[in-house]
Motif scaffolding. Structure first.
Motif, PDB file in Angstrom:
ATOM      1  N   ALA A 194       5.788   3.854   6.184  1.00 58.65           N
ATOM      2  CA  ALA A 194       6.511   3.276   5.051  1.00 58.65           C
ATOM      3  C   ALA A 194       5.559   2.412   4.230  1.00 58.65           C
ATOM      4  N   SER A 195       5.965   2.098   3.018  1.00 59.48           N
ATOM      5  CA  SER A 195       5.179   1.183   2.191  1.00 59.48           C
ATOM      6  C   SER A 195       6.139   0.395   1.314  1.00 59.48           C
ATOM      7  N   LEU A 196       5.896  -0.913   1.225  1.00 62.18           N
ATOM      8  CA  LEU A 196       6.671  -1.763   0.329  1.00 62.18           C
ATOM      9  C   LEU A 196       5.741  -2.277  -0.745  1.00 62.18           C
ATOM     10  N   GLN A 197       6.108  -2.032  -1.997  1.00 61.62           N
ATOM     11  CA  GLN A 197       5.323  -2.546  -3.112  1.00 61.62           C
ATOM     12  C   GLN A 197       6.249  -3.265  -4.068  1.00 61.62           C
ATOM     13  N   THR A 198       5.990  -4.548  -4.283  1.00 58.81           N
ATOM     14  CA  THR A 198       6.688  -5.297  -5.324  1.00 58.81           C
ATOM     15  C   THR A 198       5.654  -5.611  -6.384  1.00 58.81           C
ATOM     16  N   PRO A 216       1.869  -0.527   5.004  1.00 54.82           N
ATOM     17  CA  PRO A 216       1.250  -1.354   3.968  1.00 54.82           C
ATOM     18  C   PRO A 216       2.305  -2.082   3.135  1.00 54.82           C
ATOM     19  N   LEU A 217       2.154  -3.381   3.020  1.00 56.71           N
ATOM     20  CA  LEU A 217       3.077  -4.210   2.248  1.00 56.71           C
ATOM     21  C   LEU A 217       2.251  -4.894   1.167  1.00 56.71           C
ATOM     22  N   SER A 218       2.565  -4.611  -0.093  1.00 56.11           N
ATOM     23  CA  SER A 218       1.782  -5.115  -1.216  1.00 56.11           C
ATOM     24  C   SER A 218       2.674  -5.911  -2.145  1.00 56.11           C
ATOM     25  N   VAL A 219       2.283  -7.152  -2.408  1.00 51.74           N
ATOM     26  CA  VAL A 219       3.025  -8.021  -3.333  1.00 51.74           C
ATOM     27  C   VAL A 219       2.050  -8.428  -4.416  1.00 51.74           C
ATOM     28  N   GLN A 220       2.200  -7.823  -5.588  1.00 51.11           N
ATOM     29  CA  GLN A 220       1.274  -8.103  -6.670  1.00 51.11           C
ATOM     30  C   GLN A 220       1.905  -7.692  -7.985  1.00 51.11           C
ATOM     31  N   GLY A 221       1.296  -8.114  -9.084  1.00 48.82           N
ATOM     32  CA  GLY A 221       1.853  -7.743 -10.370  1.00 48.82           C
ATOM     33  C   GLY A 221       1.160  -8.431 -11.515  1.00 48.82           C
ATOM     34  N   ASN A 222       1.761  -8.314 -12.717  1.00 51.26           N
ATOM     35  CA  ASN A 222       1.190  -8.927 -13.904  1.00 51.26           C
ATOM     36  C   ASN A 222       1.542 -10.407 -14.012  1.00 51.26           C
ATOM     37  N   LEU A 244      -0.942  -7.410   1.529  1.00 51.36           N
ATOM     38  CA  LEU A 244      -1.823  -7.796   0.438  1.00 51.36           C
ATOM     39  C   LEU A 244      -1.018  -8.601  -0.565  1.00 51.36           C
ATOM     40  N   ASN A 245      -1.477  -9.817  -0.848  1.00 57.03           N
ATOM     41  CA  ASN A 245      -0.866 -10.623  -1.908  1.00 57.03           C
ATOM     42  C   ASN A 245      -1.949 -10.957  -2.901  1.00 57.03           C
ATOM     43  N   SER A 246      -1.846 -10.381  -4.106  1.00 55.49           N
ATOM     44  CA  SER A 246      -2.890 -10.587  -5.095  1.00 55.49           C
ATOM     45  C   SER A 246      -2.270 -10.600  -6.485  1.00 55.49           C
ATOM     46  N   ILE A 247      -3.101 -10.932  -7.468  1.00 49.58           N
ATOM     47  CA  ILE A 247      -2.618 -11.066  -8.838  1.00 49.58           C
ATOM     48  C   ILE A 247      -3.782 -10.839  -9.781  1.00 49.58           C
TER      49      ILE A 247
END
Length: 516
Positions: A194-198, A216-222, A244-247
């Protein structure tokens, strides 16, 4: 025959009426309550629709059910086609199976406590300024998406998946949300695969319940990428899981821990971690510097237990009220800083900064040049099994070259194998017509961020199959047998049907690693 007294006859009649009438009425009631099955076998548009308890609605493959109003399910819906809600509301109290090939597109989804939604390789897309609200059980093997209309960016305050206290969300496939919130008592599991992307309009992940992550769990965006773990929240990143938490540069992002974060996988931070609760790291924590120089920062004023490994290229602050127990490995890489104002116990922090470039070979003795052409199409330095080059990482090769006569075509500089095949090219094809007619150093590189690890049997040099006995690419060699590079553990070879050795010679060559 004995005569029946009239009063007894009346009594018998009354009893018969009292017994028979309810049976007839009840039978009629049951007949009205018989379950019905409705099959949608052609494209159909309906206004408000209710599937009653016990009833079944089936949408066949290739068929679209278009709703102009609300769809309420208290029975069963089996969808192998398309349900298009036109940004309307889907209320579920029963069972919805989105079968393989099925697709549900809606505005608001409310899956109530008695509701069960299963995506069997189907997909659910929830668009508009709305929520996917789950009070029941939602098991997804396909794709589930909650975002602004068709993924186009827009206001980002009403486009999240909300898993309430009684809710259970299990994802086995891709999940893409603007935001994901998991209330106290809620349970969310992202299984392996599974993968979670916000993302896009400000990715956010909030939990005051339990989240188990195996994928993979990814929390990132504009806009700010936010992970919030509430006072009763627990986020478990299991072995094999990644977070991953990035911006992007110029925006803030953070992970705030009031509850507990248990990391047994890999957590990559290119943002700001604020730990007021408990961070248990048994896996890998990477505190990195992102694109545009965005600095990873960890501020600990709670409890930080490290039994795994921490690779720090940013800043880690153990604040005055912080307790940091390091029974694992904590390494400050180049640029990494650890500031301690609180309580620090366990293994010391190791500072490991290697300056670049690292030169693994620098043989610049220019003795004589030798031809590389169709007769002898390659010259290289052999790394034997005992060579000091084995295991070295390189991304830069320098050779001293010139052209003799008029030549054309391309040469390749890089790693050659035992059959003179190109194993790894550095810098792409080299146009030999552009070589100078006097010896010049030519440096070629791998693409940005790439490194090659030298292995036993590698030939590092140049391959050119053109030219003639009077025209060729000339490559410089070191013929000084009194001062060889690495003795006979590394030496020059040339190819002529097979590799032939000059164990007392080396290539004029510089091998470098220019980055980590």
């Amino acid at each position: 025959m004995n005569n029946v007294h009239p009063s007894r006859l009346v009594t018998v009649i009354i009893i018969a009426v009292l017994v028979i009438l309810p049976i007839v009425a009840l039978s009629s009631l049951f007949r009205n309550a018989e379950a019905t099955t409705t099959v949608i076998s052609s494209n159909t548009t309906l206004p408000n629709k209710t599937v009653n308890a016990g009833d079944t609605l089936i949408i066949n493959p290739g068929v679209t059910l278009t709703m102009s109003g609300t769809l309420t399910n208290r029975g069963n819906i089996v969808n192998s086609g398309t349900i298009n809600m036109n940004v309307k509301i889907l209320n579920n109290y029963g069972i919805i199976i989105d079968a393989a090939g099925g697709s549900i597109t809606t505005g608001t989804i409310n899956n109530y406590e008695s509701g069960i939604i299963t995506e069997d390789a189907g997909s659910i897309h929830n668009y508009g300024d709305t929520y996917f609200s789950n009070y029941g059980k939602h098991v997804s093997y396909g794709e589930v998406r909650v975002s602004y209309t068709n993924g186009v960016t827009g206001p980002d305050d009403h486009k999240e998946y909300r898993n309430f206290g009684s809710g259970v969300f299990e994802s086995h496939g891709p999940a893409r949300f603007f935001g994901f919130s998991n209330s106290e008592g809620g349970q969310a599991t992202f299984h392996q695969g599974a993968s979670l992307q916000t993302s896009v309009g400000g990715g956010a992940l909030y939990t005051n319940g339990m989240i188990d992550n195996y994928g993979p769990l990814s929390v990132q965006g504009n806009y700010p990428g936010i992970i919030d773990i509430g006072p009763n929240g627990i986020l478990n990143d299991h072995v094999g899981g990644t977070i991953l938490n990035s911006i992007r540069p110029g925006y803030d992002a953070r992970t705030t821990i009031y509850g507990t974060l248990n990391n047994d996988g890999r957590f990559t931070n290119v943002s700001h971690i604020v730990n007021i609760g408990t961070f248990n790291n048994n896996g890998i924590l990477e505190n990195n510097i992102g694109g545009g120089g965005v600095l990873g920062i960890v501020d600990n004023s709670g409890i930080f237990n490290n039994d795994g490994s921490i690779s720090n290229k940013g800043v880690v602050n153990n604040l005055q009220s912080g307790n940091f127990d390091n029974d694992g490995s904590f390494v400050n890489e180049c640029g990494g800083v650890f500031n301690n104002q609180g309580t620090f116990t366990g293994n010391p922090v190791v500072n490991n900064c290697t300056s670049f470039p690292i030169t693994h070979m620098s043989d610049t003795t220019a003795s004589a040049g030798y031809a590389v052409n169709s007769a002898k199409p390659a010259r290289a330095e052999l790394a034997t099994s005992t060579s000091q080059l084995i295991g070295d990482k390189i991304d830069s090769i320098t050779l001293k070259l010139k052209r003799v006569g008029t030549i054309s075509g391309s040469a390749v500089i890089g790693i050659l194998d035992s059959n003179n095949n190109v194993k790894k090219a550095f810098g792409g094809a080299l146009n030999v017509a552009t070589l100078t007619t006097t010896y010049t150093d030519y440096e070629v590189h791998l693409t940005a961020g790439e490194l090659y690890t030298i292995q036993s049997g590698d030939r590092i040099g140049i391959r050119y199959t053109g030219g003639t006995t009077t025209t060729w690419v000339a490559v410089m060699l070191d013929l000084d047998a009194a001062d060889p590079f690495d003795g006979t553990k590394s030496y020059a070879q040339y190819y002529q049907g097979s590799w032939l050795s000059n164990t007392d010679r080396d290539m004029y060559m510089i091998l470098k690693q220019t980055h980590g």
